[in-house]
Design an enzyme around this catalytic site. Structure first.
Site, PDB file in Angstrom:
ATOM      1  N   PRO A   1       0.828  -1.204   0.000  1.00  0.00           N
ATOM      2  CA  PRO A   1       0.000   0.000   0.000  1.00  0.00           C
ATOM      3  C   PRO A   1       0.866   1.260   0.000  1.00  0.00           C
ATOM      4  CG  PRO A   1      -0.866  -1.600   1.550  1.00  0.00           C
ATOM      5  CD  PRO A   1       0.454  -2.135   1.072  1.00  0.00           C
ATOM      6  N   GLU A   2       0.522   2.186  -0.880  1.00  0.00           N
ATOM      7  CA  GLU A   2       1.259   3.435  -1.001  1.00  0.00           C
ATOM      8  C   GLU A   2       0.423   4.575  -0.429  1.00  0.00           C
ATOM      9  OE1 GLU A   2       2.888   3.955  -4.950  1.00  0.00           O
ATOM     10  OE2 GLU A   2       3.102   1.794  -5.242  1.00  0.00           O
TER      11      GLU A   2
END
Length: 273
Positions: free
Chosen positions: A2-3
């Protein structure tokens, strides 16, 4: 992993549905995550604390507690924070469960164990090793003015620079690939050999792609979902990432799938230079 957009999606959902809730119970077990999950410490510190607010710093989520302290969370490669009915069965790899009353649990699930949940005492945030080294947020209002000269001053490839959390906090492989394709810049192009106007456009595209992804609830490739179990819709809008060997949406030439700085790097030989 996840960014920034995925963590921001989680933050917004928790802000809507969990702000003001009080932690009534802590369940879990000692497990080795990015740092050891210290359940005994969490059981001592968290019960009775109110979830006062939710912040994001790069790919980290910070939960401000009342009367004191902060819960630091990183989702790692496969971590999820889920809001659940306490009666619902636990998913495998549910390492931490915070009881927020008779009708709501907040559960941390992480099959690959690269995530992080840690309690920070007041003042610890400024010296925490995961937070103190982070660079400028790309959505910060200073980014259009400060990031281009920072990139221009370095000899490394631009793709590697965008992934360097000490320079640009929160950008990962997906959004770096998309921004470089949109800006028409080769991922391996050195920062110091790129004209400032081109770097200014690159920073603008980084900001644009992140903002669009946030509005779409992030990107789900394999594991990511929001706390309510929703998947990110931005995956259908990806033009570069994951499209190696396919026609470039701009020119039709087959996209190249290289490796740069140990990461998959998809780009167009004709459009990006």
């Amino acid at each position: 992993m996840p960014e920034l957009p995925e963590v921001e999606t989680v933050r917004r959902a928790l802000e809507r549905h969990a702000t003001g809730r009080t932690i009534e119970s802590v369940r879990g077990r000692e497990v080795q995550l990015r740092r050891p999950l210290d359940i005994r410490r969490l059981r001592r510190r968290l019960p009775g604390h109110r979830l006062n607010g939710f912040r994001r710093r790069a790919k980290f989520l910070l939960v401000d507690l009342d009367p004191s302290g902060t819960l630091l969370v990183h989702l790692g490669m496969s971590g999820r924070l889920l809001l659940c009915d306490p009666a619902s069965p636990l998913l495998p790899h549910s390492h931490l469960v915070l009881g927020l009353g008779p009708r709501l649990d907040l559960r941390f699930v992480d099959p690959r164990r690269f995530g992080l949940v840690s309690w920070l005492a007041p003042g610890d945030e400024a010296i925490d090793p995961s937070l103190s080294m982070l660079g400028l947020e790309p959505l910060d209002e200073r980014a259009p003015f400060e990031l281009p000269p920072l990139l221009h001053a370095r000899r490394a490839p631009l793709k590697a620079l965008l992934l360097d959390q000490r320079l640009v906090a929160g950008v990962g492989n997906i959004y770096a690939a998309e921004a470089l394709w949109r800006a028409g810049i080769r991922p391996s192009r050195p920062g110091h050999r790129t004209a400032l106007p081109r770097l200014e456009r690159l920073v603008d595209e980084v900001r644009a792609v992140l903002s669009e992804a946030i509005e779409q609830g992030g990107t789900t490739i394999r594991d990511f979902s929001s706390p309510q179990g929703n998947f990110g819709d931005f995956a259908v809008r990806l033009q570069a990432y994951g499209h190696g060997g396919e026609p470039c949406p701009r020119c039709g030439r087959a996209m190249i799938d290289d490796r740069l700085a140990g990461r998959s790097t998809v780009w167009c030989r004709r459009c990006q230079h």
